[in-house]
Design an enzyme around this catalytic site. Structure first.
Site, PDB file in Angstrom:
ATOM      1  N   ASN A 162      54.522  27.588 -38.859  1.00 34.62           N
ATOM      2  CA  ASN A 162      54.306  27.952 -37.416  1.00 34.62           C
ATOM      3  C   ASN A 162      55.314  28.606 -36.797  1.00 34.62           C
ATOM      4  O   ASN A 162      55.330  29.281 -35.742  1.00 34.62           O
ATOM      5  CB  ASN A 162      53.862  26.782 -36.663  1.00 34.62           C
ATOM      6  N   ASP A 206      44.284  20.764 -34.425  1.00 38.75           N
ATOM      7  CA  ASP A 206      44.068  22.066 -34.480  1.00 38.75           C
ATOM      8  C   ASP A 206      43.166  22.555 -33.537  1.00 38.75           C
ATOM      9  O   ASP A 206      41.903  21.625 -33.377  1.00 38.75           O
ATOM     10  CB  ASP A 206      43.690  22.549 -35.974  1.00 38.75           C
ATOM     11  N   ARG A 220      41.870  28.510 -29.744  1.00 34.14           N
ATOM     12  CA  ARG A 220      40.552  28.873 -29.714  1.00 34.14           C
ATOM     13  C   ARG A 220      39.694  28.135 -28.419  1.00 34.14           C
ATOM     14  O   ARG A 220      38.982  28.935 -27.770  1.00 34.14           O
ATOM     15  CB  ARG A 220      39.696  28.326 -30.981  1.00 34.14           C
ATOM     16  N   ARG A 228      41.055  22.933 -44.607  1.00 28.41           N
ATOM     17  CA  ARG A 228      42.083  22.934 -45.306  1.00 28.41           C
ATOM     18  C   ARG A 228      43.032  22.049 -44.994  1.00 28.41           C
ATOM     19  O   ARG A 228      42.999  21.501 -43.761  1.00 28.41           O
ATOM     20  CB  ARG A 228      42.483  24.423 -45.629  1.00 28.41           C
TER      21      ARG A 228
HETATM   22  C1  IPE Z   1      48.009  23.527 -38.877  1.00 28.88           C
HETATM   23  O1  IPE Z   1      47.350  24.228 -38.126  1.00 28.88           O
HETATM   24  C2  IPE Z   1      49.379  22.856 -38.263  1.00 28.88           C
HETATM   25  C3  IPE Z   1      49.487  21.979 -36.893  1.00 28.88           C
HETATM   26  C4  IPE Z   1      48.197  21.565 -36.563  1.00 28.88           C
HETATM   27  C5  IPE Z   1      50.429  21.920 -36.521  1.00 28.88           C
HETATM   28  P1  IPE Z   1      47.338  25.815 -38.198  1.00 28.88           P
HETATM   29  O2  IPE Z   1      46.668  26.576 -37.243  1.00 28.88           O
HETATM   30  O3  IPE Z   1      48.964  26.291 -38.229  1.00 28.88           O
HETATM   31  O4  IPE Z   1      47.016  26.055 -39.635  1.00 28.88           O
HETATM   32  P2  IPE Z   1      45.952  27.507 -40.396  1.00 28.88           P
HETATM   33  O5  IPE Z   1      46.870  28.601 -39.973  1.00 28.88           O
HETATM   34  O6  IPE Z   1      44.650  27.544 -39.566  1.00 28.88           O
HETATM   35  O7  IPE Z   1      45.917  27.015 -41.872  1.00 28.88           O
HETATM   36  C1  IPE Z   2      47.250  23.798 -33.043  1.00 33.81           C
HETATM   37  O1  IPE Z   2      46.118  24.776 -32.482  1.00 33.81           O
HETATM   38  C2  IPE Z   2      48.574  23.646 -32.734  1.00 33.81           C
HETATM   39  C3  IPE Z   2      49.417  24.334 -33.721  1.00 33.81           C
HETATM   40  C4  IPE Z   2      49.258  24.630 -34.678  1.00 33.81           C
HETATM   41  C5  IPE Z   2      50.924  24.408 -33.062  1.00 33.81           C
HETATM   42  P1  IPE Z   2      46.268  26.403 -32.795  1.00 33.81           P
HETATM   43  O2  IPE Z   2      47.637  26.856 -32.030  1.00 33.81           O
HETATM   44  O3  IPE Z   2      46.534  26.334 -34.340  1.00 33.81           O
HETATM   45  O4  IPE Z   2      44.990  26.514 -32.377  1.00 33.81           O
HETATM   46  P2  IPE Z   2      43.860  27.605 -33.255  1.00 33.81           P
HETATM   47  O5  IPE Z   2      43.820  27.260 -34.474  1.00 33.81           O
HETATM   48  O6  IPE Z   2      44.590  28.990 -32.961  1.00 33.81           O
HETATM   49  O7  IPE Z   2      42.794  27.625 -32.256  1.00 33.81           O
HETATM   50 MG    MG Z   3      45.071  26.561 -35.837  1.00 38.41          MG
END
Ligand code: IPE
Ligand code: IPE
Ligand code: MG
Length: 253
Positions: free
Chosen positions: A73, A25, A29, A199
């Site tokens: 997602n 994750d 950001r 989480r």
């Molecule tokens: C979890 O990240 C899913 C993946 C890393 C693929 P998210 O960014 O989707 O999770 P939340 O929304 O912060 O819980």
């Molecule tokens: C994780 O990075 C990748 C996926 C969930 C596909 P994010 O896209 O959730 O990155 P943040 O949490 O918005 O920084």
């Molecule tokens: Mg994320």
């Protein structure tokens, strides 16, 4: 990912996790911090995957599960989902040779049938090509959600009961595990989440019953092999009690 500077950390090969799972994750950001488009974060993030796979293979960690795309997602903006699918396809094709050379089998956990057909085609080809590899299992969690996984398992079990292929008295924890995408795999010993959120986000909820959890603030595109090794060291220093009494105190009478 930096190649290595892990001289100060020595891992015990005997107590390495058999299965490491990572919630990758923080791509969005990372990009935002650099005033870039979120997609750039995903691009950089996909570069890190290769180095973590290589590190696991070198350390002889048997199973690595990477959470790459959740069932939730799909609700992201269309252009982001499209870019993620494109990157995924690129990764699956570009890693083929590397997986073959390193004796790594690719497997998908999640709703593979929901992926765009062109992505499915490349995924299937890589899975077929690597199916006899046996040094490491690389699980990509794609369109994966634990609740979907458990719901599907319940439906399959009920169907077996209705068709008289199963007696409800034979439902056990093992039977349930055998109906999950992770059938025949060890539960994750260690779940790492980058990006600092506390989480699980619908990841391996059944399988995580006794997983050790490590959350770091590092955003996934900044994750390094050094940090991975330090997390493994931290894991090795933990006392996994599984509800029992610590080994060091169990003889105290
Ligand atoms: C979890 O990240 C899913 C993946 C890393 C693929 P998210 O960014 O989707 O999770 P939340 O929304 O912060 O819980
Ligand atoms: C994780 O990075 C990748 C996926 C969930 C596909 P994010 O896209 O959730 O990155 P943040 O949490 O918005 O920084
Ligand atoms: Mg994320």
């Amino acid at each position: 990912m930096k190649s290595n500077s892990t001289q100060d950390v020595t891992l015990n090969p005997e107590t390495l996790p058999a299965h490491v799972a990572i919630i990758m994750d923080g791509n969005g950001r990372w990009a935002k911090k650099k005033m870039m488009n979120r997609i750039k974060g995903h691009e950089q993030g996909s570069q890190i995957v290769r180095s973590v796979v290589t590190a696991c293979r070198e350390l002889e960690i048997g199973t690595l599960t990477l959470y790459a795309f959740s069932t939730e997602n799909w609700a992201r903006p269309k252009h982001e989902v499209k870019a993620l699918m494109m990157l995924l396809k690129k990764f699956i094709v570009s890693e083929r040779e590397n997986l073959l050379k390193n004796n790594i089998r690719l497997n998908i956990i999640g709703q593979k049938h929901k992926l765009p057909l062109d992505v499915q085609k490349e995924v299937d080809a890589t899975m077929e090509l690597t199916k006899d590899n046996n040094k490491m299992l690389l699980n990509l969690a794609l369109s994966y959600g634990s609740r979907e996984e458990i719901t599907t398992a319940v439906k399959q079990i009920v169907e077996k009961i209705e068709s008289k292929n199963l007696d409800s008295r034979d439902i056990t924890q093992d039977l349930i595990s055998d109906h999950l995408y992770t059938k025949a795999m060890p539960d994750p010993d260690l779940i790492i989440r980058t990006g600092g959120e506390y989480r699980l986000s619908n990841f391996l909820l059944w399988q995580a019953a006794y997983s050790e959890i490590y959350i770091c603030d590092t955003l996934w595109p900044d994750f390094t092999k050094d940090e991975f090794i330090k997390i493994l060291k931290n894991y090795q220093e933990r006392d996994r009690r599984f509800g029992k009494v610590a080994c060091s105190t169990s003889n105290d009478g």
